[in-house]
Design an enzyme around this catalytic site. Structure first.
Site, short mmCIF file in Angstrom:
data_model
loop_
_atom_site.label_atom_id
_atom_site.label_comp_id
_atom_site.label_asym_id
_atom_site.label_seq_id
_atom_site.Cartn_x
_atom_site.Cartn_y
_atom_site.Cartn_z
N LYS A 110 -33.27 -36.52 -17.32
CA LYS A 110 -34.12 -35.68 -18.17
C LYS A 110 -35.25 -36.48 -18.80
CE LYS A 110 -31.24 -31.73 -19.18
NZ LYS A 110 -30.57 -30.92 -20.19
N LYS A 194 -28.28 -28.35 -2.75
CA LYS A 194 -27.60 -27.42 -3.64
C LYS A 194 -28.51 -26.24 -4.04
CE LYS A 194 -25.88 -28.04 -8.12
NZ LYS A 194 -25.12 -28.72 -9.17
N LYS A 197 -31.90 -23.04 -9.38
CA LYS A 197 -32.89 -22.14 -9.97
C LYS A 197 -34.27 -22.76 -10.02
CE LYS A 197 -33.51 -18.23 -11.27
NZ LYS A 197 -33.24 -17.43 -12.45
P1 AMP Z 1 -26.67 -25.42 -14.06
O1 AMP Z 1 -27.04 -23.98 -13.92
O2 AMP Z 1 -27.22 -26.28 -12.98
O3 AMP Z 1 -26.84 -25.96 -15.45
O4 AMP Z 1 -25.10 -25.47 -13.83
C1 AMP Z 1 -24.19 -24.69 -14.54
C2 AMP Z 1 -22.86 -24.80 -13.86
O5 AMP Z 1 -22.91 -24.22 -12.56
C3 AMP Z 1 -22.37 -26.23 -13.66
O6 AMP Z 1 -20.97 -26.23 -13.82
C4 AMP Z 1 -22.75 -26.53 -12.22
O7 AMP Z 1 -21.91 -27.48 -11.62
C5 AMP Z 1 -22.59 -25.19 -11.55
N1 AMP Z 1 -23.54 -25.03 -10.45
C6 AMP Z 1 -24.89 -25.08 -10.51
N2 AMP Z 1 -25.43 -24.91 -9.29
C7 AMP Z 1 -24.41 -24.74 -8.42
C8 AMP Z 1 -24.32 -24.51 -7.00
N3 AMP Z 1 -25.38 -24.41 -6.23
N4 AMP Z 1 -23.08 -24.40 -6.48
C9 AMP Z 1 -22.01 -24.46 -7.23
N5 AMP Z 1 -22.01 -24.68 -8.56
C10 AMP Z 1 -23.19 -24.81 -9.16
#
Ligand code: AMP
Ligand code: TRP
Length: 329
Positions: A110, A194, A197
């Site tokens: 970050k 992965k 967003k």
């Molecule tokens: P984030 O939205 O990246 O802050 O992630 C929020 C939660 O969702 C965390 O526990 C991540 O590990 C999970 N997460 C985010 N992106 C993915 C993805 N593409 N596949 C599986 N889990 C995800």
């Protein structure tokens, strides 16, 4: 078990974080005591607009309720409504070596991303997170892989506090979904990466997205050479990703899904993936629409949540104050 987890208020949910993380928060409710917190204090560590934060917080509550977080079973609350979080964070700060915070992966990433705003909060973020967790004396903390480091620090700080001042805190375990259970949903356009967003919209599917858009995005998802629907992440990352999605949404083993579509070809398989997603997400979307028109009810849920969370947190805080040696009056 007692469970605690936190979710940032910003950023809309996509099927990756829904299937990889948030769906599990719903499942955990049935046999555990759950505390789910919208982490608005954490959100402040990166630039936010003051006139949008409250709305984003309310919107996150809507999303969590829509996916099935049940206020009858779980305590859903907003972090800034429980002042003990910042108070305990201060005490924990004095037990945290600076070097440990500087080594945190999230801080390093970050501070690269927000070069113009490397504030002390960004560095201190994991200490606040430790306070979030320790106040509720949970046994388990469901998090994504990227947050394991923060839960380890939390355990470390619990140990250090207990050794310095006397035992209060539990050392909670990080509950991380296993990779083969679909911890990782990949980008629809670049299935080696992965789903995220921060990538262009055609690479991810929002869980409240229009049915037509879901159909279009799945239809245009990258597939692989050949025509067999077979699970092989190395050679067929695109099809394997769609198989993972189907398997998680249908709650069927990947092998069974593979068998069902093996001889059918890509196009009918993709159509089935889209239809399944649409039918499973439809009730969530209609729940969301309903909740959005019930602001009074929403605020009441969060008010009750804050009350319950405060009751637990203030008890722990009281105990911590005493152990630290603050003057009692
Ligand atoms: P984030 O939205 O990246 O802050 O992630 C929020 C939660 O969702 C965390 O526990 C991540 O590990 C999970 N997460 C985010 N992106 C993915 C993805 N593409 N596949 C599986 N889990 C995800
Ligand atoms: N840092 C977490 C994230 O970005 C959110 C969070 C804040 C959290 N406090 C928490 C997660 C306490 C688990 C427990 O995803």
């Amino acid at each position: 078990m007692r469970i605690l987890s936190g979710i940032q208020p910003t950023g809309e949910m996509h099927i990756g974080n829904y299937l990889g993380a948030w769906k599990r928060l719903v499942e955990l409710q049935t046999s555990n005591e759950c505390f789910y917190m919208i982490a608005d204090l954490h959100a402040l560590t990166v630039p936010q607009k003051a006139n949008e934060l409250a709305q984003a917080t309310l919107q996150k509550a809507v999303e969590l309720l829509s996916i099935g977080i049940d206020p009858e079973h779980s305590t859903l609350f907003v972090q800034s409504h429980v002042s003990a979080h910042t108070e305990l964070a201060w005490i924990l700060n004095t037990l945290t070596p600076l070097g440990e915070l500087e080594r945190m992966t999230q801080f390093k990433e970050k501070s690269k991303k927000y070069r113009a705003n490397i504030n002390a909060g960004l560095l201190d973020y994991p200490v606040l997170q430790a306070a979030d967790i320790l106040l509720y004396l949970p046994d388990g903390v469901p998090v994504g892989k990227d947050q394991i480091q923060h839960v380890e620090l939390t355990r470390e700080l619990a140990k250090r506090f207990n050794a310095t001042y006397g035992a209060i805190f539990k050392e909670p375990k990080a509950l991380v979904a296993k990779e083969e259970e679909g911890a990782k949903i990949m980008s629809l356009k670049d299935p080696k990466k992965k789903m995220s967003k921060s990538d262009p919209p055609d690479t991810w599917i929002g869980i409240f997205e229009d049915e037509g858009i879901i159909k279009r995005k799945i239809a245009s998802a990258t597939t692989d050479s050949g025509k067999d629907v077979a699970y092989n992440p190395a050679k067929k990352p695109g099809i394997s990703n769609l198989l993972t999605i189907y398997s998680l949404v249908a709650e069927q083993p990947i092998r069974a899904v593979e068998k069902k579509f093996q001889k059918k070809g890509y196009a009918p398989f993709k159509k089935a993936v889209a239809e399944l997603l649409i039918s499973k997400l439809r009730p969530l979307r209609s729940e969301k629409k309903q909740l959005e028109s019930r602001e009074v009810y929403l605020r009441e849920i969060l008010r009750q949540g804050a009350k319950k969370a405060n009751a637990v947190a203030s008890r722990t805080m009281e105990e911590a104050r005493r152990k630290v040696g603050f003057l009692q009056i």
